[in-house]
Write a protein that holds these residues in place. Sequence first.
Motif, PDB file in Angstrom:
ATOM      1  N   THR A 290       0.797  -1.230   0.000  1.00 55.32           N
ATOM      2  CA  THR A 290       0.000   0.000   0.000  1.00 55.32           C
ATOM      3  C   THR A 290       0.827   1.277   0.000  1.00 55.32           C
ATOM      4  OG1 THR A 290      -0.130   0.264   2.420  1.00 55.32           O
ATOM      5  CG2 THR A 290      -1.704  -1.252   1.383  1.00 55.32           C
ATOM      6  N   GLY A 291       2.113   1.207   0.382  1.00 56.55           N
ATOM      7  CA  GLY A 291       2.920   2.410   0.498  1.00 56.55           C
ATOM      8  C   GLY A 291       2.663   3.183   1.780  1.00 56.55           C
ATOM      9  N   LEU A 292       1.930   2.593   2.722  1.00 56.31           N
ATOM     10  CA  LEU A 292       1.653   3.244   3.999  1.00 56.31           C
ATOM     11  C   LEU A 292       2.703   2.839   5.036  1.00 56.31           C
ATOM     12  CD1 LEU A 292      -2.242   2.930   4.188  1.00 56.31           C
ATOM     13  CD2 LEU A 292      -0.861   4.835   3.324  1.00 56.31           C
ATOM     14  N   VAL A 293       3.032   3.769   5.909  1.00 55.47           N
ATOM     15  CA  VAL A 293       4.125   3.585   6.858  1.00 55.47           C
ATOM     16  C   VAL A 293       3.586   3.340   8.262  1.00 55.47           C
ATOM     17  CG1 VAL A 293       6.128   4.668   7.936  1.00 55.47           C
ATOM     18  CG2 VAL A 293       5.666   5.055   5.515  1.00 55.47           C
ATOM     19  N   LEU A 294       3.950   2.206   8.842  1.00 60.81           N
ATOM     20  CA  LEU A 294       3.706   1.944  10.251  1.00 60.81           C
ATOM     21  C   LEU A 294       5.070   1.902  10.935  1.00 60.81           C
ATOM     22  CD1 LEU A 294       1.885   1.245  12.630  1.00 60.81           C
ATOM     23  CD2 LEU A 294       2.123  -1.171  12.014  1.00 60.81           C
ATOM     24  N   GLY A 295       5.325   2.874  11.803  1.00 64.17           N
ATOM     25  CA  GLY A 295       6.625   2.932  12.457  1.00 64.17           C
ATOM     26  C   GLY A 295       6.779   4.217  13.257  1.00 64.17           C
ATOM     27  N   LYS A 296       7.963   4.374  13.819  1.00 67.38           N
ATOM     28  CA  LYS A 296       8.290   5.554  14.606  1.00 67.38           C
ATOM     29  C   LYS A 296       9.405   6.329  13.907  1.00 67.38           C
ATOM     30  CE  LYS A 296       5.714   4.164  18.122  1.00 67.38           C
ATOM     31  NZ  LYS A 296       4.468   4.880  18.530  1.00 67.38           N
ATOM     32  N   PRO A 297       9.385   7.662  13.953  1.00 63.91           N
ATOM     33  CA  PRO A 297      10.508   8.422  13.402  1.00 63.91           C
ATOM     34  C   PRO A 297      11.796   8.028  14.122  1.00 63.91           C
ATOM     35  CG  PRO A 297       8.643   9.869  13.862  1.00 63.91           C
ATOM     36  CD  PRO A 297       8.313   8.543  14.476  1.00 63.91           C
ATOM     37  N   GLY A 298      12.847   7.797  13.360  1.00 62.17           N
ATOM     38  CA  GLY A 298      14.102   7.396  13.993  1.00 62.17           C
ATOM     39  C   GLY A 298      15.131   6.934  12.983  1.00 62.17           C
ATOM     40  N   THR A 299      16.266   6.526  13.505  1.00 58.95           N
ATOM     41  CA  THR A 299      17.398   6.081  12.687  1.00 58.95           C
ATOM     42  C   THR A 299      17.619   4.589  12.889  1.00 58.95           C
ATOM     43  OG1 THR A 299      18.458   8.249  12.928  1.00 58.95           O
ATOM     44  CG2 THR A 299      19.842   6.419  12.189  1.00 58.95           C
ATOM     45  N   TRP A 300      17.828   3.879  11.808  1.00 55.68           N
ATOM     46  CA  TRP A 300      18.068   2.448  11.874  1.00 55.68           C
ATOM     47  C   TRP A 300      19.403   2.168  12.551  1.00 55.68           C
ATOM     48  CZ3 TRP A 300      15.655  -1.872   9.011  1.00 55.68           C
ATOM     49  CH2 TRP A 300      14.364  -1.556   8.565  1.00 55.68           C
ATOM     50  N   GLN A 301      19.437   1.101  13.357  1.00 57.29           N
ATOM     51  CA  GLN A 301      20.661   0.697  14.039  1.00 57.29           C
ATOM     52  C   GLN A 301      21.453  -0.331  13.226  1.00 57.29           C
ATOM     53  OE1 GLN A 301      21.544   2.364  16.891  1.00 57.29           O
ATOM     54  NE2 GLN A 301      19.722   3.518  16.264  1.00 57.29           N
ATOM     55  N   ILE A 302      20.880  -0.768  12.116  1.00 53.51           N
ATOM     56  CA  ILE A 302      21.569  -1.664  11.189  1.00 53.51           C
ATOM     57  C   ILE A 302      21.425  -1.067   9.795  1.00 53.51           C
ATOM     58  CG2 ILE A 302      21.074  -3.708  12.595  1.00 53.51           C
ATOM     59  CD1 ILE A 302      18.934  -4.448  10.455  1.00 53.51           C
TER      60      ILE A 302
END
Length: 234
Positions: A94-106
């Motif tokens: 769908t192109g919809l985002v489920l997540g939190k603003p932030g920076t990946w650790q990997i």
Amino acid sequence: MTVDKTAVRNAATVILLRDRETDPKILMGQRGATAAFMPNKFVFPGGAVDAGDANIPLAEPMPKICRDRLCEDADPSLAHPLGVACIRELWEKTGLVLGKPGTWQIDPPDDWQSYAATGHVPSANALQFVFRAITPPGRPRRFDARFFLLDAGEVSSNLDDFSSACDELSHLQWISLPQARKFDLPFITEVVLAEVAGRVNDPRPPANVPFFKNGAEESLFLRLKGRTSDPANE
């Protein structure tokens, strides 16, 4: 490596519910006419768990009650990749985002690069496990599918922008619950819709999770309550 298409694969499906207090709608799309599994049917976004899903870190896991129920009659290690698969499949379909603003650790794997570029890290705490069903024997594809209800207010992107979606589902649209019954739906989707309709006004996790366990020898209808050592929670 040859993949056995007849083997039962774990899968995650997201039921995105919008405007639940006023005019409840769900997000669905249509599978292609040449698809090996459920051609032409209108379905929720979802798909099989990938091997790499187990290695994707989550900012927050699913609620414990959901993880406990996912572990009942299943490999306990599946709870994490199922949550990851929900987020990945929602993004891809769908192109919809489920997540939190932030920076990946990997370093994000290739199939997560576009998601990571949105500035979010995946988070599964808003997912609510509500249904499980194993595809009956004899079908060209078989899945052990877990269905997760997600309030659309938890999505971080524009709910009407599907421009980043892949082309696996066409006619992506928000459909009112009564109208959805008029579409060409798989049988199990109709059953899940009835469960969702009963939960529209109750944001709490269900008392238990229905499980259609279709095996080679018998078909069972079970209720998943989650493993617990506390009799008060049975």
